[in-house]
Motif scaffolding. Structure first.
Motif, PDB file in Angstrom:
ATOM      1  N   ALA A  65     -13.157  19.810   5.575  1.00  0.00           N
ATOM      2  CA  ALA A  65     -13.491  21.005   4.799  1.00  0.00           C
ATOM      3  C   ALA A  65     -12.231  21.702   4.303  1.00  0.00           C
ATOM      4  CB  ALA A  65     -14.318  21.958   5.656  1.00  0.00           C
ATOM      5  N   MET A  66     -11.154  21.633   5.079  1.00  0.00           N
ATOM      6  CA  MET A  66      -9.876  22.216   4.684  1.00  0.00           C
ATOM      7  C   MET A  66      -9.384  21.587   3.382  1.00  0.00           C
ATOM      8  SD  MET A  66      -6.618  22.361   7.264  1.00  0.00           S
ATOM      9  CE  MET A  66      -6.271  20.605   7.145  1.00  0.00           C
ATOM     10  N   CYS A  67      -9.737  20.305   3.162  1.00  0.00           N
ATOM     11  CA  CYS A  67      -9.354  19.633   1.919  1.00  0.00           C
ATOM     12  C   CYS A  67     -10.329  19.951   0.789  1.00  0.00           C
ATOM     13  CB  CYS A  67      -9.298  18.121   2.148  1.00  0.00           C
ATOM     14  SG  CYS A  67      -8.070  17.605   3.369  1.00  0.00           S
ATOM     15  N   LEU A  68     -11.598  20.163   1.129  1.00  0.00           N
ATOM     16  CA  LEU A  68     -12.585  20.528   0.108  1.00  0.00           C
ATOM     17  C   LEU A  68     -12.357  21.932  -0.434  1.00  0.00           C
ATOM     18  CD1 LEU A  68     -16.028  19.228   1.450  1.00  0.00           C
ATOM     19  CD2 LEU A  68     -14.793  18.432  -0.560  1.00  0.00           C
ATOM     20  N   PHE A  69     -11.966  22.859   0.466  1.00  0.00           N
ATOM     21  CA  PHE A  69     -11.790  24.261   0.092  1.00  0.00           C
ATOM     22  C   PHE A  69     -10.318  24.634   0.247  1.00  0.00           C
ATOM     23  CE2 PHE A  69     -16.115  23.779   1.714  1.00  0.00           C
ATOM     24  CZ  PHE A  69     -16.848  24.229   0.626  1.00  0.00           C
ATOM     25  N   TYR A  70      -9.492  24.036  -0.612  1.00  0.00           N
ATOM     26  CA  TYR A  70      -8.058  24.141  -0.410  1.00  0.00           C
ATOM     27  C   TYR A  70      -7.515  25.546  -0.648  1.00  0.00           C
ATOM     28  CZ  TYR A  70      -3.470  22.268   0.312  1.00  0.00           C
ATOM     29  OH  TYR A  70      -2.239  22.004   0.852  1.00  0.00           O
ATOM     30  N   ASP A  71      -8.182  26.339  -1.471  1.00  0.00           N
ATOM     31  CA  ASP A  71      -7.686  27.671  -1.774  1.00  0.00           C
ATOM     32  C   ASP A  71      -8.037  28.699  -0.698  1.00  0.00           C
ATOM     33  OD1 ASP A  71      -6.428  27.018  -4.130  1.00  0.00           O
ATOM     34  OD2 ASP A  71      -8.194  27.388  -5.364  1.00  0.00           O
ATOM     35  N   ASP A  72      -8.903  28.333   0.235  1.00  0.00           N
ATOM     36  CA  ASP A  72      -9.370  29.284   1.243  1.00  0.00           C
ATOM     37  C   ASP A  72      -8.510  29.233   2.497  1.00  0.00           C
ATOM     38  OD1 ASP A  72     -11.417  29.990  -0.441  1.00  0.00           O
ATOM     39  OD2 ASP A  72     -12.838  28.561   0.433  1.00  0.00           O
ATOM     40  N   ASP A  73      -8.385  30.392   3.179  1.00  0.00           N
ATOM     41  CA  ASP A  73      -7.670  30.396   4.443  1.00  0.00           C
ATOM     42  C   ASP A  73      -8.568  29.811   5.536  1.00  0.00           C
ATOM     43  OD1 ASP A  73      -9.408  32.405   5.354  1.00  0.00           O
ATOM     44  OD2 ASP A  73      -8.055  34.009   4.769  1.00  0.00           O
ATOM     45  N   TYR A  74      -8.000  29.643   6.715  1.00  0.00           N
ATOM     46  CA  TYR A  74      -8.711  28.959   7.795  1.00  0.00           C
ATOM     47  C   TYR A  74     -10.055  29.604   8.118  1.00  0.00           C
ATOM     48  CZ  TYR A  74      -4.896  25.837   9.253  1.00  0.00           C
ATOM     49  OH  TYR A  74      -3.961  24.847   9.325  1.00  0.00           O
ATOM     50  N   GLU A  75     -10.081  30.927   8.242  1.00  0.00           N
ATOM     51  CA  GLU A  75     -11.314  31.590   8.635  1.00  0.00           C
ATOM     52  C   GLU A  75     -12.390  31.424   7.572  1.00  0.00           C
ATOM     53  OE1 GLU A  75     -10.422  35.606   9.765  1.00  0.00           O
ATOM     54  OE2 GLU A  75      -8.849  34.977  11.145  1.00  0.00           O
ATOM     55  N   GLU A  76     -11.991  31.468   6.304  1.00  0.00           N
ATOM     56  CA  GLU A  76     -12.976  31.315   5.239  1.00  0.00           C
ATOM     57  C   GLU A  76     -13.485  29.875   5.185  1.00  0.00           C
ATOM     58  OE1 GLU A  76     -15.629  32.299   2.472  1.00  0.00           O
ATOM     59  OE2 GLU A  76     -14.380  33.655   3.670  1.00  0.00           O
ATOM     60  N   VAL A  77     -12.621  28.896   5.437  1.00  0.00           N
ATOM     61  CA  VAL A  77     -13.082  27.505   5.505  1.00  0.00           C
ATOM     62  C   VAL A  77     -14.134  27.358   6.595  1.00  0.00           C
ATOM     63  CG1 VAL A  77     -12.419  25.127   6.033  1.00  0.00           C
ATOM     64  CG2 VAL A  77     -10.950  26.521   4.573  1.00  0.00           C
ATOM     65  N   MET A  78     -13.892  27.982   7.757  1.00  0.00           N
ATOM     66  CA  MET A  78     -14.867  27.900   8.841  1.00  0.00           C
ATOM     67  C   MET A  78     -16.178  28.561   8.447  1.00  0.00           C
ATOM     68  SD  MET A  78     -15.374  26.602  11.816  1.00  0.00           S
ATOM     69  CE  MET A  78     -13.779  26.266  12.573  1.00  0.00           C
ATOM     70  N   ARG A  79     -16.117  29.665   7.725  1.00  0.00           N
ATOM     71  CA  ARG A  79     -17.341  30.312   7.262  1.00  0.00           C
ATOM     72  C   ARG A  79     -18.152  29.358   6.364  1.00  0.00           C
ATOM     73  NH1 ARG A  79     -16.728  36.199   7.643  1.00  0.00           N
ATOM     74  NH2 ARG A  79     -14.546  36.682   8.100  1.00  0.00           N
ATOM     75  N   GLN A  80     -17.439  28.596   5.537  1.00  0.00           N
ATOM     76  CA  GLN A  80     -18.126  27.683   4.633  1.00  0.00           C
ATOM     77  C   GLN A  80     -18.922  26.631   5.398  1.00  0.00           C
ATOM     78  OE1 GLN A  80     -18.117  28.524   1.631  1.00  0.00           O
ATOM     79  NE2 GLN A  80     -16.099  28.951   0.757  1.00  0.00           N
ATOM     80  N   LEU A  81     -18.485  26.344   6.613  1.00  0.00           N
ATOM     81  CA  LEU A  81     -19.119  25.287   7.391  1.00  0.00           C
ATOM     82  C   LEU A  81     -20.332  25.759   8.183  1.00  0.00           C
ATOM     83  CD1 LEU A  81     -16.087  23.348   8.906  1.00  0.00           C
ATOM     84  CD2 LEU A  81     -17.665  22.560   7.170  1.00  0.00           C
ATOM     85  N   VAL A  82     -20.477  27.071   8.351  1.00  0.00           N
ATOM     86  CA  VAL A  82     -21.490  27.578   9.278  1.00  0.00           C
ATOM     87  C   VAL A  82     -22.823  27.745   8.571  1.00  0.00           C
ATOM     88  CG1 VAL A  82     -22.098  29.448  10.837  1.00  0.00           C
ATOM     89  CG2 VAL A  82     -19.735  28.715  10.642  1.00  0.00           C
ATOM     90  N   GLY A  83     -23.866  27.113   9.094  1.00  0.00           N
ATOM     91  CA  GLY A  83     -25.191  27.202   8.493  1.00  0.00           C
ATOM     92  C   GLY A  83     -25.877  28.515   8.790  1.00  0.00           C
ATOM     93  N   SER A  84     -27.066  28.685   8.278  1.00  0.00           N
ATOM     94  CA  SER A  84     -27.804  29.940   8.419  1.00  0.00           C
ATOM     95  C   SER A  84     -28.431  30.045   9.799  1.00  0.00           C
ATOM     96  CB  SER A  84     -28.888  30.019   7.353  1.00  0.00           C
ATOM     97  OG  SER A  84     -29.660  31.181   7.540  1.00  0.00           O
ATOM     98  N   LEU A  85     -27.819  30.883  10.640  1.00  0.00           N
ATOM     99  CA  LEU A  85     -28.328  31.053  12.010  1.00  0.00           C
ATOM    100  C   LEU A  85     -29.601  31.890  12.032  1.00  0.00           C
ATOM    101  CD1 LEU A  85     -25.014  31.612  13.973  1.00  0.00           C
ATOM    102  CD2 LEU A  85     -26.171  29.506  13.383  1.00  0.00           C
ATOM    103  N   LYS A  86     -29.726  32.783  11.071  1.00  0.00           N
ATOM    104  CA  LYS A  86     -30.944  33.594  11.037  1.00  0.00           C
ATOM    105  C   LYS A  86     -32.172  32.715  10.849  1.00  0.00           C
ATOM    106  CE  LYS A  86     -28.926  37.936   9.354  1.00  0.00           C
ATOM    107  NZ  LYS A  86     -28.909  38.927   8.243  1.00  0.00           N
TER     108      LYS A  86
END
Length: 436
Positions: A65-86
């Motif tokens: 994901a770090m390569c897919l979302f190269y412009d994002d910082d680490y925390e934002e990359v992790m957010r991109q990976l997290v599905g809808s918990l609700k």
């Protein structure tokens, strides 16, 4: 199902309960299934000995994901990976995104080997018999070539990878040199080797010769030829089509009806009278040791320059396909220019995935290696998806847009993260993009 759900166990502040989060890379998860990741983690000894908030299998996904979302910082990359918990009924108010520092430490625990082994296990030719532009008769068109990657300017990276020049002409960033074996039809790299920027490409090529197979026609530019390397590559059983420079002397042994001619590549240690005698022996039908000379067929042609002033470039190719009735000179000359498909693949990795002008984010040599393997693996997964889509539609994979495909994959990942996590724990105010 396009996306496979992975599980990330996050401990609560008190450590007494755990929250199940969904981590997915959408369509790429089909190419890198959880079972394979777990198998490689066991093989490389990177499975955790105790429960962690960022387990190794999640960090493998994060590296991609770090390569897919190269412009994002680490925390934002992790957010991109997290599905809808609700939607899963798993939301808890105390849940927090791991900090940049925690993610960095998890990357360092993962090390390099899992990404390297995953690439080696996953990256195989993807073009089918019907894939357009992938074959010359029964031979799979492959290309070997090299490119450079700018990496973060840190003392450790400079020491390990170096700069191309010294003093005022030194490159702005330290660089890594990468050599790949790519499938021309799909642009998918199936083998790679890399090292410091001043490493000879031929030395890196020896590291991927094991990926050559007898059904391949392997194309290479003139910078890669040497008698020793040609001999080694030929021993794999693959057929070769390499350009050579004007410094390589190719005696005419026999002219052929398609305009090509039979010749020899001769061990450079054989010179003078010994060389002339060896050529004479071959012309009279005598056999000579392969350690001294190897038969080749030569195809020469000129490419006019763009200005049309009759000062075009002479192209000289040598091939292990000796019989013109098997493949004609024209067919081989046309196939050679498929090598430029590897250049397209380089641009996809350097410009579209990584974004033009950006350097690899990792600040230590080991993490640079991890990131390069992740970049190669991510590009391969995208290209495999594109090739399969093209085959289903009956199209040449070249007709599909890499940038559009990349946007679709990014959107498919992002659509699964449709909630706003609470504030990050131990939030790193600097939001730096790389590891320490």
């Amino acid at each position: 199902m396009l996306g496979m759900v992975n599980v990330l166990e996050l401990g609560s502040a008190g450590g007494s309960s755990r929250l199940t989060d969904s981590i997915s890379l959408g369509v790429l998860a089909d190419i890198l299934p959880r079972d394979l990741i777990e198998e490689v983690l066991d093989e490389t000894g990177r499975r955790e000995q105790r429960s962690r908030r960022l387990p190794a299998h999640v960090m493998v996904r994060f590296c991609l994901a770090m390569c897919l979302f190269y412009d994002d910082d680490y925390e934002e990359v992790m957010r991109q990976l997290v599905g809808s918990l609700k939607d899963m009924g798993s939301w808890r108010d105390e849940w927090t995104v791991p900090s940049t520092s925690a993610i960095t430490q998890a990357r360092q625990r993962l090390k390099v080997d899992p990404l390297r082994v995953l690439f080696q296990r996953t990256a195989v030719p993807v073009a089918g018999r019907g894939t357009k532009g992938a074959w010359l008769g029964s031979r799979r068109l492959m290309a070997v070539d090299g490119f450079m990657l700018d990496i973060a300017d840190t003392p450790d990276n400079v020491k390990e990878f170096g700069r191309l020049d010294e003093g005022p002409k030194a490159s702005a960033f330290p660089q890594a040199r990468v050599v790949t074996l790519a499938e021309c039809g799909s642009h998918a790299d199936i083998a790679a080797s890399f090292g410091p920027c001043k490493t000879d490409e031929r030395a890196l090529l020896t590291g991927i010769l094991g990926a050559l197979e007898p059904d391949m026609l392997v194309i290479a530019d003139r910078n890669l030829y040497s008698f020793e390397l040609w001999t080694q590559a030929l021993s794999t059983g693959a057929d070769l089509l390499w350009r050579v420079s004007a410094t390589v002397t190719l005696p005419v042994i026999q002219s052929l009806p398609d305009g090509s001619y039979r010749s020899l590549v001769i061990n450079p240690k054989i010179t003078g009278a010994r060389r002339a005698k060896l050529i004479d022996q071959v012309r009279h039908g005598q056999t000579v040791p392969a350690s001294a000379a190897i038969p080749v067929r030569v195809i020469e042609y000129e490419i006019p320059d763009r200005e049309g002033n009759s000062t075009g470039e002479l192209i000289c190719l040598i091939t292990s396909i000796l019989d013109p009735s098997d493949v004609t000179a024209t067919e081989l000359a046309t196939a050679y220019h498929e090598r430029w498909e590897s250049e397209t693949g380089f641009r996809e990795k350097k410009t579209y995935l990584r974004r033009s002008g950006r350097v690899l984010r990792s600040k230590s040599p080991e993490m640079v290696r991890q990131e390069i393997w992740a970049l190669l693996l991510t590009h391969y997964a995208i290209r495999k998806l594109m090739c399969h889509a093209a085959d289903e539609a009956g199209l040449d994979p070249d007709r599909l847009s890499f940038t559009r495909s990349l946007r679709v994959i990014r959107r498919q990942v992002t659509d699964q993260a449709d909630f706003s996590p609470s504030k990050t724990e131990e939030s790193d105010q600097s939001h730096h993009r790389g590891d320490p």
